[in-house]
Design a protein around this motif. Structure first.
Motif, short mmCIF file in Angstrom:
data_model
loop_
_atom_site.label_atom_id
_atom_site.label_comp_id
_atom_site.label_asym_id
_atom_site.label_seq_id
_atom_site.Cartn_x
_atom_site.Cartn_y
_atom_site.Cartn_z
N ASP A 1 -42.08 -72.41 19.36
CA ASP A 1 -42.30 -71.71 20.62
C ASP A 1 -41.53 -70.36 20.44
O ASP A 1 -41.88 -69.44 20.84
CB ASP A 1 -41.88 -72.15 21.87
CG ASP A 1 -43.32 -73.04 22.32
OD1 ASP A 1 -44.11 -73.18 21.95
OD2 ASP A 1 -42.76 -74.04 23.15
N VAL A 2 -40.42 -70.54 19.57
CA VAL A 2 -39.60 -69.48 19.04
C VAL A 2 -40.71 -68.53 18.21
O VAL A 2 -40.74 -67.10 18.50
CB VAL A 2 -38.46 -69.56 18.35
CG1 VAL A 2 -38.13 -68.33 17.57
CG2 VAL A 2 -37.34 -70.32 19.21
N VAL B 1 -44.17 -63.55 17.70
CA VAL B 1 -45.62 -63.12 17.23
C VAL B 1 -46.03 -62.40 18.59
O VAL B 1 -46.37 -61.14 18.35
CB VAL B 1 -46.59 -64.06 17.11
CG1 VAL B 1 -47.69 -63.43 16.71
CG2 VAL B 1 -45.82 -64.82 15.52
N ALA B 2 -45.91 -63.05 19.83
CA ALA B 2 -46.70 -62.29 21.00
C ALA B 2 -45.93 -61.05 21.24
O ALA B 2 -46.58 -60.20 21.79
CB ALA B 2 -46.32 -63.49 22.14
N VAL C 1 -51.55 -66.58 21.36
CA VAL C 1 -50.84 -66.81 20.24
C VAL C 1 -50.71 -68.11 19.88
O VAL C 1 -50.79 -68.68 18.70
CB VAL C 1 -49.39 -66.02 20.30
CG1 VAL C 1 -48.80 -66.39 19.16
CG2 VAL C 1 -49.73 -64.32 20.52
N THR C 2 -50.39 -69.02 20.90
CA THR C 2 -50.19 -70.40 20.57
C THR C 2 -51.47 -71.13 20.20
O THR C 2 -51.44 -71.90 19.14
CB THR C 2 -49.76 -71.18 21.87
OG1 THR C 2 -48.51 -70.65 22.34
CG2 THR C 2 -49.57 -72.72 21.80
N ALA C 3 -52.54 -70.82 21.03
CA ALA C 3 -53.78 -71.28 20.50
C ALA C 3 -54.37 -70.59 19.00
O ALA C 3 -54.85 -71.57 18.09
CB ALA C 3 -54.86 -70.67 21.41
N VAL C 4 -54.20 -69.39 18.96
CA VAL C 4 -54.77 -68.76 17.58
C VAL C 4 -53.74 -69.47 16.38
O VAL C 4 -54.39 -69.97 15.36
CB VAL C 4 -54.33 -67.46 17.53
CG1 VAL C 4 -54.59 -66.64 16.22
CG2 VAL C 4 -55.43 -66.73 18.47
N GLY D 1 -52.78 -73.73 25.22
CA GLY D 1 -52.97 -72.54 25.42
C GLY D 1 -53.22 -71.85 26.75
O GLY D 1 -52.41 -70.91 27.34
N LEU D 2 -54.21 -72.42 27.51
CA LEU D 2 -54.53 -72.30 28.71
C LEU D 2 -53.21 -72.60 29.83
O LEU D 2 -53.10 -71.82 30.57
CB LEU D 2 -56.04 -72.97 28.96
CG LEU D 2 -56.97 -72.43 28.57
CD1 LEU D 2 -58.29 -73.35 28.82
CD2 LEU D 2 -57.65 -70.85 28.77
N SER D 3 -53.17 -73.71 29.51
CA SER D 3 -51.78 -74.44 30.25
C SER D 3 -50.59 -73.37 30.34
O SER D 3 -50.13 -72.95 31.36
CB SER D 3 -51.55 -75.61 30.03
OG SER D 3 -50.42 -76.11 30.97
#
Length: 213
Positions: free
Chosen positions: A34-35, A40-41, A51-54, A82-84
């Motif tokens: 997550d860091v 990246v985000a 970004v998490t999903a990609v 990613g949605l959550s």
């Protein structure tokens, strides 16, 4: 049993993403991946969840040369988390009080552990990042400890250089998540098959989970 596993899978993945959002709002440091996502985000026109999903999808592509086979849980991991996490970030306020942020940090780690127990317990396929680790273990013959450490240090340092949040929460997560998962496993072990498969001897997945726990 199938319905029970599906409920565990999707509730676990949704809770996992929500726990990530709580950790972000606490603002005291994130787990290594997550860091990276947060770093990246900060540099692309995408939300944290996107970004998490990609990232999950890109990691999943790395399964191809490793000859890993995704399951329903693998693909669902990319989409649901990613949605959550974006839904959680939309719902949750930014807390200013330090005691509230500390409490939120500990709550996020506990929620993350419960979520992990649910979706691993469902036994419907590893997440993209765990599958990358187990695939590399099989192809290289190196230990899970070495592969996992190399990947997580790489994403942590990269994310930190990009501006991701590293702090006390990073350490709390690193040292707290394993014991909490271990503590919670008995609550689902008789009802879900995932941890029975993990205990299979001489399995890279088994070694991975034992390292995590």
């Amino acid at each position: 049993m199938l319905l029970r596993r599906l409920v565990a899978l999707y509730s676990g993945l949704w809770l996992y993403g929500f726990s990530m959002a709580v950790m972000v709002r606490a603002g005291l440091g994130l787990d290594p991946w997550d860091v990276f996502h947060q770093g990246v985000a900060a540099h692309v026109p995408l939300s944290f969840g996107a970004v998490t999903a990609v990232t999950g999808a890109v990691v999943l592509l790395a399964w191809i040369p490793l000859r890993q086979r995704p399951g329903l849980g693998t693909v669902s991991n990319i989409v649901v988390i990613g949605l959550s996490v974006d839904a959680g970030l939309w719902l949750l306020p930014t807390w200013e009080s330090l005691p509230v942020r500390v409490a939120a940090m500990f709550a996020a780690v506990a929620l993350n552990a419960a979520a992990t127990v649910l979706y691993i317990g469902a036994g419907m396929g590893p997440g993209p990042r765990d599958g990358l680790m187990t695939g590399l273990v099989r192809r290289t013959g190196w230990s899970v400890r070495l592969i996992r450490t190399a990947i997580e240090v790489t994403v942590l340092v990269t994310g930190w250089l990009l501006g991701g949040g590293v702090g006390i929460g990073t350490l709390v997560y690193a040292f707290g998540i394993g014991p909490l998962i271990q503590l919670m496993i008995p609550a689902v072990d008789r009802h879900l098959p995932g941890f029975k498969a993990v205990r299979a001897p001489k399995s890279a997945a088994a070694e991975l989970t034992s390292e995590r726990l």
